[in-house]
Design an enzyme around this catalytic site. Sequence first.
Site, PDB file in Angstrom:
ATOM      1  N   SER A   1       0.866  -1.184   0.000  1.00 23.07           N
ATOM      2  CA  SER A   1       0.000   0.000   0.000  1.00 23.07           C
ATOM      3  C   SER A   1       0.901   1.232   0.000  1.00 23.07           C
ATOM      4  O   SER A   1       2.093   1.127   0.313  1.00 23.07           O
ATOM      5  CB  SER A   1      -0.936  -0.016   1.209  1.00 23.07           C
TER       6      SER A   1
ATOM      7  N   GLU B   1       1.355   5.647   0.689  1.00 24.43           N
ATOM      8  CA  GLU B   1       0.885   6.895   1.304  1.00 24.43           C
ATOM      9  C   GLU B   1       1.283   8.103   0.462  1.00 24.43           C
ATOM     10  O   GLU B   1       2.408   8.178  -0.039  1.00 24.43           O
ATOM     11  CB  GLU B   1       1.500   7.025   2.698  1.00 24.43           C
TER      12      GLU B   1
ATOM     13  N   TYR C   1      -2.847  14.120   6.595  1.00 26.19           N
ATOM     14  CA  TYR C   1      -3.750  15.155   7.091  1.00 26.19           C
ATOM     15  C   TYR C   1      -2.954  16.050   8.021  1.00 26.19           C
ATOM     16  O   TYR C   1      -2.167  15.544   8.835  1.00 26.19           O
ATOM     17  CB  TYR C   1      -4.823  14.418   7.875  1.00 26.19           C
TER      18      TYR C   1
ATOM     19  N   ARG D   1      -3.896  10.692  16.651  1.00 24.41           N
ATOM     20  CA  ARG D   1      -4.003  11.847  17.533  1.00 24.41           C
ATOM     21  C   ARG D   1      -3.485  13.082  16.819  1.00 24.41           C
ATOM     22  O   ARG D   1      -4.078  14.140  16.846  1.00 24.41           O
ATOM     23  CB  ARG D   1      -3.167  11.609  18.804  1.00 24.41           C
ATOM     24  N   GLY D   2      -2.316  12.932  16.145  1.00 22.15           N
ATOM     25  CA  GLY D   2      -1.662  14.076  15.511  1.00 22.15           C
ATOM     26  C   GLY D   2      -0.823  14.841  16.514  1.00 22.15           C
ATOM     27  O   GLY D   2      -0.670  14.428  17.670  1.00 22.15           O
ATOM     28  N   ASP D   3      -0.231  15.935  16.068  1.00 19.29           N
ATOM     29  CA  ASP D   3       0.591  16.794  16.926  1.00 19.29           C
ATOM     30  C   ASP D   3       0.014  18.190  16.900  1.00 19.29           C
ATOM     31  O   ASP D   3      -0.434  18.659  15.854  1.00 19.29           O
ATOM     32  CB  ASP D   3       2.032  16.813  16.419  1.00 19.29           C
TER      33      ASP D   3
ATOM     34  N   ALA E   1      -5.356   8.886  20.419  1.00 19.81           N
ATOM     35  CA  ALA E   1      -5.939   8.170  19.271  1.00 19.81           C
ATOM     36  C   ALA E   1      -6.957   7.117  19.713  1.00 19.81           C
ATOM     37  O   ALA E   1      -7.923   6.859  18.999  1.00 19.81           O
ATOM     38  CB  ALA E   1      -4.836   7.536  18.435  1.00 19.81           C
TER      39      ALA E   1
ATOM     40  N   TYR F   1       4.621   2.356  16.728  1.00 21.52           N
ATOM     41  CA  TYR F   1       5.993   2.905  16.783  1.00 21.52           C
ATOM     42  C   TYR F   1       6.975   1.842  17.280  1.00 21.52           C
ATOM     43  O   TYR F   1       7.212   1.732  18.488  1.00 21.52           O
ATOM     44  CB  TYR F   1       6.023   4.152  17.698  1.00 21.52           C
TER      45      TYR F   1
ATOM     46  N   GLN G   1       5.383   3.551  12.130  1.00 17.90           N
ATOM     47  CA  GLN G   1       6.357   4.567  11.762  1.00 17.90           C
ATOM     48  C   GLN G   1       7.490   3.840  11.030  1.00 17.90           C
ATOM     49  O   GLN G   1       7.712   2.645  11.264  1.00 17.90           O
ATOM     50  CB  GLN G   1       6.883   5.238  13.052  1.00 17.90           C
TER      51      GLN G   1
ATOM     52  N   PHE H   1      13.923  14.645   9.279  1.00 19.23           N
ATOM     53  CA  PHE H   1      12.622  14.048   9.538  1.00 19.23           C
ATOM     54  C   PHE H   1      12.728  12.957  10.609  1.00 19.23           C
ATOM     55  O   PHE H   1      11.883  12.845  11.496  1.00 19.23           O
ATOM     56  CB  PHE H   1      12.101  13.482   8.219  1.00 19.23           C
TER      57      PHE H   1
ATOM     58  N   HIS I   1       3.698  -0.931   3.820  1.00 14.87           N
ATOM     59  CA  HIS I   1       3.060   0.353   3.506  1.00 14.87           C
ATOM     60  C   HIS I   1       4.175   1.356   3.203  1.00 14.87           C
ATOM     61  O   HIS I   1       4.986   1.669   4.074  1.00 14.87           O
ATOM     62  CB  HIS I   1       2.236   0.825   4.704  1.00 14.87           C
TER      63      HIS I   1
HETATM   64  P1  FAD Z   1      -1.466   8.220  20.180  1.00 18.52           P
HETATM   65  O1  FAD Z   1      -1.690   6.794  19.849  1.00 18.52           O
HETATM   66  O2  FAD Z   1      -2.568   8.939  20.881  1.00 18.52           O
HETATM   67  O3  FAD Z   1      -0.124   8.294  21.049  1.00 18.52           O
HETATM   68  C1  FAD Z   1       0.510   9.531  21.309  1.00 18.52           C
HETATM   69  C2  FAD Z   1       1.337   9.438  22.577  1.00 18.52           C
HETATM   70  O4  FAD Z   1       0.486   9.357  23.719  1.00 18.52           O
HETATM   71  C3  FAD Z   1       2.231   8.193  22.672  1.00 18.52           C
HETATM   72  O5  FAD Z   1       3.395   8.566  23.357  1.00 18.52           O
HETATM   73  C4  FAD Z   1       1.408   7.217  23.496  1.00 18.52           C
HETATM   74  O6  FAD Z   1       2.222   6.291  24.208  1.00 18.52           O
HETATM   75  C5  FAD Z   1       0.644   8.136  24.427  1.00 18.52           C
HETATM   76  N1  FAD Z   1      -0.730   7.671  24.712  1.00 18.52           N
HETATM   77  C6  FAD Z   1      -1.603   7.115  23.830  1.00 18.52           C
HETATM   78  N2  FAD Z   1      -2.785   6.871  24.407  1.00 18.52           N
HETATM   79  C7  FAD Z   1      -2.680   7.291  25.685  1.00 18.52           C
HETATM   80  C8  FAD Z   1      -3.581   7.320  26.786  1.00 18.52           C
HETATM   81  N3  FAD Z   1      -4.845   6.885  26.658  1.00 18.52           N
HETATM   82  N4  FAD Z   1      -3.126   7.831  27.970  1.00 18.52           N
HETATM   83  C9  FAD Z   1      -1.871   8.292  28.096  1.00 18.52           C
HETATM   84  N5  FAD Z   1      -0.963   8.294  27.082  1.00 18.52           N
HETATM   85  C10 FAD Z   1      -1.364   7.800  25.891  1.00 18.52           C
HETATM   86  N6  FAD Z   1       0.580  13.110  11.687  1.00 18.52           N
HETATM   87  C11 FAD Z   1      -0.196  14.032  11.068  1.00 18.52           C
HETATM   88  O7  FAD Z   1      -0.276  15.172  11.541  1.00 18.52           O
HETATM   89  N7  FAD Z   1      -0.890  13.726   9.925  1.00 18.52           N
HETATM   90  C12 FAD Z   1      -0.875  12.492   9.385  1.00 18.52           C
HETATM   91  O8  FAD Z   1      -1.515  12.252   8.363  1.00 18.52           O
HETATM   92  C13 FAD Z   1      -0.073  11.482  10.027  1.00 18.52           C
HETATM   93  N8  FAD Z   1      -0.032  10.214   9.553  1.00 18.52           N
HETATM   94  C14 FAD Z   1       0.682   9.252  10.222  1.00 18.52           C
HETATM   95  C15 FAD Z   1       0.655   7.930   9.756  1.00 18.52           C
HETATM   96  C16 FAD Z   1       1.380   6.932  10.397  1.00 18.52           C
HETATM   97  C17 FAD Z   1       1.298   5.507   9.891  1.00 18.52           C
HETATM   98  C18 FAD Z   1       2.191   7.258  11.536  1.00 18.52           C
HETATM   99  C19 FAD Z   1       3.009   6.200  12.200  1.00 18.52           C
HETATM  100  C20 FAD Z   1       2.203   8.562  12.008  1.00 18.52           C
HETATM  101  C21 FAD Z   1       1.456   9.572  11.381  1.00 18.52           C
HETATM  102  N9  FAD Z   1       1.430  10.889  11.851  1.00 18.52           N
HETATM  103  C22 FAD Z   1       0.654  11.836  11.201  1.00 18.52           C
HETATM  104  C23 FAD Z   1       2.199  11.274  13.038  1.00 18.52           C
HETATM  105  C24 FAD Z   1       1.357  11.206  14.322  1.00 18.52           C
HETATM  106  O9  FAD Z   1       0.281  12.113  14.246  1.00 18.52           O
HETATM  107  C25 FAD Z   1       2.267  11.558  15.508  1.00 18.52           C
HETATM  108  O10 FAD Z   1       3.234  10.576  15.687  1.00 18.52           O
HETATM  109  C26 FAD Z   1       1.533  11.857  16.817  1.00 18.52           C
HETATM  110  O11 FAD Z   1       2.498  12.390  17.742  1.00 18.52           O
HETATM  111  C27 FAD Z   1       0.926  10.652  17.504  1.00 18.52           C
HETATM  112  O12 FAD Z   1      -0.218  10.222  16.930  1.00 18.52           O
HETATM  113  P2  FAD Z   1      -0.834   8.786  17.363  1.00 18.52           P
HETATM  114  O13 FAD Z   1      -2.103   8.615  16.660  1.00 18.52           O
HETATM  115  O14 FAD Z   1       0.180   7.726  17.235  1.00 18.52           O
HETATM  116  O15 FAD Z   1      -1.102   9.096  18.928  1.00 18.52           O
END
Ligand code: FAD
Length: 280
Positions: free
Chosen positions: A11, A13, A45, A102-104, A118, A140, A171, A211, A261
């Site tokens: 797949s 991206e 996104y 979740r995003g940043d 997330a 990750y 990642q 990056f 991917h």
């Molecule tokens: P989460 O899963 O929420 O994790 C974030 C952090 O919080 C981690 O350290 C985790 O251990 C901790 N955590 C999670 N859940 C909890 C909880 N319930 N309580 C306490 N701590 C918790 N970014 C973009 O802006 N746009 C994109 O399109 C994008 N695409 C991506 C695609 C892939 C395949 C990957 C791997 C990353 C992508 N990212 C993207 C980057 C991503 O948004 C960042 O890495 C962001 O910091 C974390 O998102 P996440 O969904 O992994 O977060």
Amino acid sequence: MSRHEHPLGISFEFFPPGTDVGRDKLIQTRDELAARNPRFFSVTYGAGGSTQARTREIVREVSQSGVTTAPHLSCIGSEKAQLRDLLAQYREEGVDSLVALRGDMPSGMASIGELRYANELVEFIRDETGDHFNIAVAAYPESHPQAPNLDRDVENFARKMKAGANMAITQYFFTADAYFHFVDKARASGVEQPIIPGIMPITNYTKLARFSDACGAEIPRWIRKQLESYGDDSEAIADFGTDVVSRLCQRLLDGGAPGLHFYTLNQSKPVLKVVDNLSG
Ligand code: FAD
């Protein structure tokens, strides 16, 4: 799912380009990659909705290829009402797959939004739309940069899978054992869904190094040293990169990875060179 899927379960991206030239280039890349019958395409996104409109537009363009196209969707900085609207729009447009993140927080954004992680986004999507969407989440293998340690990150990862994700995409990384170790830990935490390795082609050392620092992916010393030695010789970098990434992919597939991917950066050539080196 596309018909006659590529046997290795690949797949790709894309990111939403900022210019018309970039958009035309992406259409060409889309067609070259669609010809390989990928499982799906995905489109990134910007956190806080900064590229929301462009992501939607590019999802429409990319899905015209006939390949299932999954928009990425992040929750940080968004209110539930906005997310609800976006999910409804995607459903209307025939989208049935998402990458939920979740995003940043972008700098300058004041509010974190209503969903903090997330796992809460996955729960929200399931509550709002049932089983309509096939949901992928992020993983990750070398630990998320904000996690205190890998064990805690795997716990959080498992929570997000249990909230209703269908699969995970990792990642990128350059050490196959980091992936296998992560998968073992996830399985021990009860995760049963597929965990697809995310693969970054190596084409430009400076950009890759910048990056990788930001997202916490490690470039092993021997790879760094070799890339540094090539200076501006982009052909040497590309040849070495193809070799290193092809070997990594082959090891992952041989070790049981359920697909690959590719982070294409909207270019087909570097990823296709790798794909053409692989066997099932
Ligand atoms: P989460 O899963 O929420 O994790 C974030 C952090 O919080 C981690 O350290 C985790 O251990 C901790 N955590 C999670 N859940 C909890 C909880 N319930 N309580 C306490 N701590 C918790 N970014 C973009 O802006 N746009 C994109 O399109 C994008 N695409 C991506 C695609 C892939 C395949 C990957 C791997 C990353 C992508 N990212 C993207 C980057 C991503 O948004 C960042 O890495 C962001 O910091 C974390 O998102 P996440 O969904 O992994 O977060």
